[in-house]
Design an enzyme around this catalytic site. Sequence first.
Site, PDB file in Angstrom:
ATOM      1  N   ASN A   1       2.699  -4.461  11.728  1.00  0.00           N
ATOM      2  CA  ASN A   1       1.943  -4.018  10.562  1.00  0.00           C
ATOM      3  C   ASN A   1       2.877  -3.715   9.400  1.00  0.00           C
ATOM      4  O   ASN A   1       4.095  -3.610   9.560  1.00  0.00           O
ATOM      5  CB  ASN A   1       1.186  -2.721  10.900  1.00  0.00           C
TER       6      ASN A   1
ATOM      7  N   ARG B   1      -1.468   3.629  18.115  1.00  0.00           N
ATOM      8  CA  ARG B   1      -2.421   2.743  18.793  1.00  0.00           C
ATOM      9  C   ARG B   1      -2.011   1.283  18.600  1.00  0.00           C
ATOM     10  O   ARG B   1      -1.555   0.620  19.519  1.00  0.00           O
ATOM     11  CB  ARG B   1      -3.845   2.994  18.267  1.00  0.00           C
ATOM     12  N   ASP B   2      -2.132   0.786  17.385  1.00  0.00           N
ATOM     13  CA  ASP B   2      -1.848  -0.617  17.102  1.00  0.00           C
ATOM     14  C   ASP B   2      -0.376  -0.942  17.288  1.00  0.00           C
ATOM     15  O   ASP B   2      -0.008  -2.048  17.681  1.00  0.00           O
ATOM     16  CB  ASP B   2      -2.289  -0.929  15.664  1.00  0.00           C
TER      17      ASP B   2
ATOM     18  N   CYS C   1      -1.712  -7.646  17.082  1.00  0.00           N
ATOM     19  CA  CYS C   1      -2.821  -7.858  18.020  1.00  0.00           C
ATOM     20  C   CYS C   1      -2.361  -8.683  19.219  1.00  0.00           C
ATOM     21  O   CYS C   1      -1.820  -9.783  19.041  1.00  0.00           O
ATOM     22  CB  CYS C   1      -3.971  -8.570  17.304  1.00  0.00           C
TER      23      CYS C   1
ATOM     24  N   HIS D   1      -0.651  -6.910   7.798  1.00  0.00           N
ATOM     25  CA  HIS D   1       0.513  -7.169   8.630  1.00  0.00           C
ATOM     26  C   HIS D   1       1.567  -7.856   7.769  1.00  0.00           C
ATOM     27  O   HIS D   1       1.244  -8.494   6.772  1.00  0.00           O
ATOM     28  CB  HIS D   1       0.146  -8.034   9.833  1.00  0.00           C
TER      29      HIS D   1
ATOM     30  N   HIS E   1      -5.746  -3.130   5.735  1.00  0.00           N
ATOM     31  CA  HIS E   1      -4.826  -3.071   6.871  1.00  0.00           C
ATOM     32  C   HIS E   1      -4.083  -4.402   6.908  1.00  0.00           C
ATOM     33  O   HIS E   1      -4.628  -5.414   7.337  1.00  0.00           O
ATOM     34  CB  HIS E   1      -5.652  -2.861   8.156  1.00  0.00           C
TER      35      HIS E   1
END
Length: 313
Positions: A245, A11-12, A236, A205, A203
Site C-alpha cells: 500500500n 490487517r492489509d 491482496c 497501492h 486506498h
Amino acid sequence: MQITITEVGPRDGIQSESRFIPTNDKVSLIEAIFSAGILTVEATSFVAPAAIPQLADADDIVGRLQRPAGTVVSALAPNVRGVHRARRAVVDEIVCFVSASPTHNGKNLNRSIDESLVAIEEVVEVAREGGLKVRGAIATAFGCPFEGDVDIRSVVNIAKALTRLGVSRITLGDTTGMATPRIVSNVCTALRDAVPDARLSLHFHNTRGLGLVNVSAGLSLGITEYESSLGGVGGCPFAPGATGNVCTEDLVHFLHEEGHSTGVDLDLLIQASLQLEAILGRQLPGQVMRAGPRLRLHKAEGAPTARAGSAAR
C-alpha cells in the site's frame, strides 16, 4: 485541509505474511500507531482462520488493545458470522467489501457481485443491531489484474447499492496499483455525480510508483480521507502483482509538506514503522523511515568531502 488517515497495516499489511506474527506484537504495533496520532486503525479481519491464518487471532487482538479516547478499532467482516465475532470482540466499526470486477470478486470472495451485495445487506443489518458503524469498500475500483480497465458504471452501481443500505462511507480500493490520476479523477467525479451524499475515502497501492501522485489527484478533488499502510507493506493475496500500500509515513510527510494537517506525529510514526520492520525481520519499502523528514539536517563536520571533479548532483 484537514486530512484523515486510516491505518490498514495491521490487517492489509501483514495478512499475507507466511510467519505468524505473535498477537502481542500486533497489539503493541497498533498501540504505537494510536500513540502517533492516527485515530482509526483497521486492526484485523474476522474471516475464517483457514482462509487467512495470519489473522486467526482477531478476537484476541481486539480484546487486548488499550484504546485511547477518540480512537476507532475497525475490522473487516465479510459475512454475518464475522460480524457476530466482531460484535463479541467489541470493535467500533466493520468494513464490508465487494469488487467492481466480477472476476476479482469471484477470486477474492468466491461470489458474484450481486451475491456479495445480498451478503452485505445481511452484514449491515446485524452490525447495526449491535451498534457498530459500517463502512463499505469497493476493491479494484480503478482497474482489475484479470479484466484490465473496470467499467465505471460497475463502481457507480455498487456505490448506489451501498448507499441504499445506508452505508454512506465508501472506500475506493486500488487493489493492484492500476490507478492513474486520470482514472482517479474520472471514477471519483462519476461517483460524486451519481451518489453525492457518499463520503469517499481512497486506498492506493504503490505498485507502479504512482501512489502519492494519485493521492495528489484525490486532494485536487477535495477528498480528505485516505488509507495507507505503515512501512508500505501489504497487498491482496488473491490479486497477482499486488504489492504494498501507499506508505503511511511517506503519505504523512507529503501531506505536511503540502500544507495539510493530519494530527499525526511523524517522528512517532517513523518509530512505529521501525518497530514493524523489527517484527517482520526485513527492510520495508517506506522511504521517509529511512531518510527522515526533508528538514532533518545533518552536521557538516565529519561528512565526506568530494574530491575535485567528482561532485555528486
